[in-house]
Scaffold this motif. Sequence first.
Motif, PDB file in Angstrom:
ATOM      1  N   GLY A 169      47.609 158.880 -94.902  1.00  0.00           N
ATOM      2  CA  GLY A 169      48.914 158.244 -95.002  1.00  0.00           C
ATOM      3  C   GLY A 169      49.520 157.781 -93.696  1.00  0.00           C
ATOM      4  O   GLY A 169      50.711 157.468 -93.650  1.00  0.00           O
ATOM      5  N   VAL A 170      48.728 157.703 -92.641  1.00  0.00           N
ATOM      6  CA  VAL A 170      49.236 157.262 -91.339  1.00  0.00           C
ATOM      7  C   VAL A 170      48.687 155.865 -91.045  1.00  0.00           C
ATOM      8  O   VAL A 170      47.474 155.663 -91.021  1.00  0.00           O
ATOM      9  CB  VAL A 170      48.839 158.238 -90.217  1.00  0.00           C
ATOM     10  N   GLU A 171      49.576 154.907 -90.841  1.00  0.00           N
ATOM     11  CA  GLU A 171      49.174 153.538 -90.528  1.00  0.00           C
ATOM     12  C   GLU A 171      49.466 153.166 -89.085  1.00  0.00           C
ATOM     13  O   GLU A 171      48.807 152.294 -88.522  1.00  0.00           O
ATOM     14  CB  GLU A 171      49.885 152.553 -91.454  1.00  0.00           C
ATOM     15  N   ARG A 172      50.466 153.823 -88.481  1.00  0.00           N
ATOM     16  CA  ARG A 172      50.842 153.572 -87.095  1.00  0.00           C
ATOM     17  C   ARG A 172      51.015 154.924 -86.415  1.00  0.00           C
ATOM     18  O   ARG A 172      51.625 155.838 -86.988  1.00  0.00           O
ATOM     19  CB  ARG A 172      52.153 152.774 -87.008  1.00  0.00           C
ATOM     20  N   LEU A 173      50.503 155.014 -85.195  1.00  0.00           N
ATOM     21  CA  LEU A 173      50.486 156.300 -84.508  1.00  0.00           C
ATOM     22  C   LEU A 173      50.869 156.126 -83.046  1.00  0.00           C
ATOM     23  O   LEU A 173      50.301 155.280 -82.343  1.00  0.00           O
ATOM     24  CB  LEU A 173      49.075 156.894 -84.597  1.00  0.00           C
ATOM     25  N   LEU A 218      41.630 157.479 -79.849  1.00  0.00           N
ATOM     26  CA  LEU A 218      41.945 156.069 -80.098  1.00  0.00           C
ATOM     27  C   LEU A 218      40.830 155.386 -80.875  1.00  0.00           C
ATOM     28  O   LEU A 218      41.087 154.649 -81.835  1.00  0.00           O
ATOM     29  CB  LEU A 218      42.174 155.369 -78.764  1.00  0.00           C
ATOM     30  N   SER A 219      39.588 155.611 -80.478  1.00  0.00           N
ATOM     31  CA  SER A 219      38.461 154.951 -81.156  1.00  0.00           C
ATOM     32  C   SER A 219      38.390 155.366 -82.621  1.00  0.00           C
ATOM     33  O   SER A 219      38.137 154.538 -83.497  1.00  0.00           O
ATOM     34  CB  SER A 219      37.142 155.264 -80.441  1.00  0.00           C
ATOM     35  N   VAL A 220      38.625 156.651 -82.902  1.00  0.00           N
ATOM     36  CA  VAL A 220      38.589 157.134 -84.283  1.00  0.00           C
ATOM     37  C   VAL A 220      39.739 156.532 -85.079  1.00  0.00           C
ATOM     38  O   VAL A 220      39.563 156.098 -86.229  1.00  0.00           O
ATOM     39  CB  VAL A 220      38.650 158.675 -84.306  1.00  0.00           C
ATOM     40  N   ALA A 221      40.922 156.476 -84.484  1.00  0.00           N
ATOM     41  CA  ALA A 221      42.087 155.935 -85.186  1.00  0.00           C
ATOM     42  C   ALA A 221      41.905 154.462 -85.529  1.00  0.00           C
ATOM     43  O   ALA A 221      42.157 154.033 -86.671  1.00  0.00           O
ATOM     44  CB  ALA A 221      43.339 156.127 -84.334  1.00  0.00           C
ATOM     45  N   VAL A 222      41.462 153.677 -84.559  1.00  0.00           N
ATOM     46  CA  VAL A 222      41.308 152.237 -84.792  1.00  0.00           C
ATOM     47  C   VAL A 222      40.209 151.981 -85.819  1.00  0.00           C
ATOM     48  O   VAL A 222      40.319 151.059 -86.640  1.00  0.00           O
ATOM     49  CB  VAL A 222      41.052 151.505 -83.460  1.00  0.00           C
ATOM     50  N   GLU A 223      39.167 152.804 -85.823  1.00  0.00           N
ATOM     51  CA  GLU A 223      38.137 152.702 -86.868  1.00  0.00           C
ATOM     52  C   GLU A 223      38.751 152.854 -88.257  1.00  0.00           C
ATOM     53  O   GLU A 223      38.288 152.226 -89.219  1.00  0.00           O
ATOM     54  CB  GLU A 223      37.093 153.801 -86.689  1.00  0.00           C
ATOM     55  N   ARG A 224      39.765 153.678 -88.356  1.00  0.00           N
ATOM     56  CA  ARG A 224      40.389 153.959 -89.647  1.00  0.00           C
ATOM     57  C   ARG A 224      41.519 152.984 -89.969  1.00  0.00           C
ATOM     58  O   ARG A 224      42.224 153.155 -90.959  1.00  0.00           O
ATOM     59  CB  ARG A 224      40.938 155.395 -89.661  1.00  0.00           C
ATOM     60  N   GLY A 225      41.681 151.954 -89.153  1.00  0.00           N
ATOM     61  CA  GLY A 225      42.692 150.948 -89.418  1.00  0.00           C
ATOM     62  C   GLY A 225      44.087 151.338 -88.983  1.00  0.00           C
ATOM     63  O   GLY A 225      45.068 150.718 -89.401  1.00  0.00           O
ATOM     64  N   ILE A 226      44.195 152.350 -88.112  1.00  0.00           N
ATOM     65  CA  ILE A 226      45.489 152.804 -87.622  1.00  0.00           C
ATOM     66  C   ILE A 226      45.839 152.060 -86.337  1.00  0.00           C
ATOM     67  O   ILE A 226      45.022 151.997 -85.415  1.00  0.00           O
ATOM     68  CB  ILE A 226      45.467 154.325 -87.356  1.00  0.00           C
ATOM     69  N   GLU A 227      47.040 151.481 -86.284  1.00  0.00           N
ATOM     70  CA  GLU A 227      47.536 150.915 -85.032  1.00  0.00           C
ATOM     71  C   GLU A 227      47.971 152.054 -84.116  1.00  0.00           C
ATOM     72  O   GLU A 227      48.677 152.967 -84.561  1.00  0.00           O
ATOM     73  CB  GLU A 227      48.741 150.007 -85.294  1.00  0.00           C
ATOM     74  N   VAL A 228      47.580 151.990 -82.866  1.00  0.00           N
ATOM     75  CA  VAL A 228      47.884 153.074 -81.934  1.00  0.00           C
ATOM     76  C   VAL A 228      48.775 152.555 -80.810  1.00  0.00           C
ATOM     77  O   VAL A 228      48.410 151.611 -80.099  1.00  0.00           O
ATOM     78  CB  VAL A 228      46.605 153.701 -81.353  1.00  0.00           C
ATOM     79  N   PHE A 229      49.916 153.199 -80.644  1.00  0.00           N
ATOM     80  CA  PHE A 229      50.865 152.858 -79.590  1.00  0.00           C
ATOM     81  C   PHE A 229      50.740 153.902 -78.470  1.00  0.00           C
ATOM     82  O   PHE A 229      51.087 155.067 -78.683  1.00  0.00           O
ATOM     83  CB  PHE A 229      52.298 152.867 -80.124  1.00  0.00           C
ATOM     84  N   PRO A 230      50.225 153.519 -77.301  1.00  0.00           N
ATOM     85  CA  PRO A 230      50.194 154.479 -76.191  1.00  0.00           C
ATOM     86  C   PRO A 230      51.594 154.700 -75.657  1.00  0.00           C
ATOM     87  O   PRO A 230      52.454 153.813 -75.737  1.00  0.00           O
ATOM     88  CB  PRO A 230      49.315 153.773 -75.165  1.00  0.00           C
ATOM     89  N   PHE A 231      51.826 155.891 -75.134  1.00  0.00           N
ATOM     90  CA  PHE A 231      53.127 156.172 -74.547  1.00  0.00           C
ATOM     91  C   PHE A 231      52.958 157.173 -73.420  1.00  0.00           C
ATOM     92  O   PHE A 231      52.090 158.049 -73.470  1.00  0.00           O
ATOM     93  CB  PHE A 231      54.111 156.710 -75.596  1.00  0.00           C
TER      94      PHE A 231
END
Length: 253
Positions: A101-105, A42-55
């Motif tokens: 190319g991933v903006e939302r994960l 999560l920390s790496v993704a948010v650093e890269r500007g990716i929105e992260v949806f937990p599930f």
Amino acid sequence: MLMPGHDQSSRRVRCEWGPMGAEAIAARLAVVVDVLSFTTTLSVAVERGIEVFPFAWKDSRAAEHALRHRATLAVGRFEAMTRADARHVSLSPVSVASVQGVERLVLPSPNGSSIAFSLADTGAEVVGACLRNAAAVARWLAPQILGGATCAVIPAGERWPDGSLRPAVEDLWGAGAVIAGLVDLGVTGLSPEARVAAQSFRAVRPDLAAELAACASGVELVTGGFGADVEVAGQLDASQVVPVLRGEAFVPA
């Protein structure tokens, strides 16, 4: 019904394990810690500007959740190794650091992601913490706690084959890193459980990277070919990002 004391309600900073612990020690601020790997990824993704949806579930519901939010669905580590498509990303923080190319994960997992997902509707401010951003999270939390807010720090733990909770020492260290940072910033009112977590982190900090690789979860990943993920997870305070759950997605605070 909780037995007296189990909610740690007399303390401003609380600490308890897993989904049931998160429910027991409910507070205005909730910090989820899953070092290997949800909150590190999560920390790496948010650093890269990716929105992260937990599930909470990795099945057809997760795919539907990803489709609904026009997001990429993370696959399992070993599954990702067999795929040639670079857009396939997993819970591996190394994979997230290099994906394009991933903006939302959507990140499904039975531990940290599941806890964060379950907390989404409780009214708590949900934060994702790991060793990489522990100091940043502590700095963000401290003024609120000093102002009177309560805080629950939740080491997610892992799962035994029968599905029961396996307390994972790396999550205790991650929780302890946040709590130790709060103490260093003048926060008081810790529960004994929170103090133990902080003391555990302080004890292991001089050899943190080696201890992380040597703990049960670290050995599992190294043996499986994911030693680089363990190295990333051990980068203490390498990140200044504080992922906060806004609606259904984690974004920078």
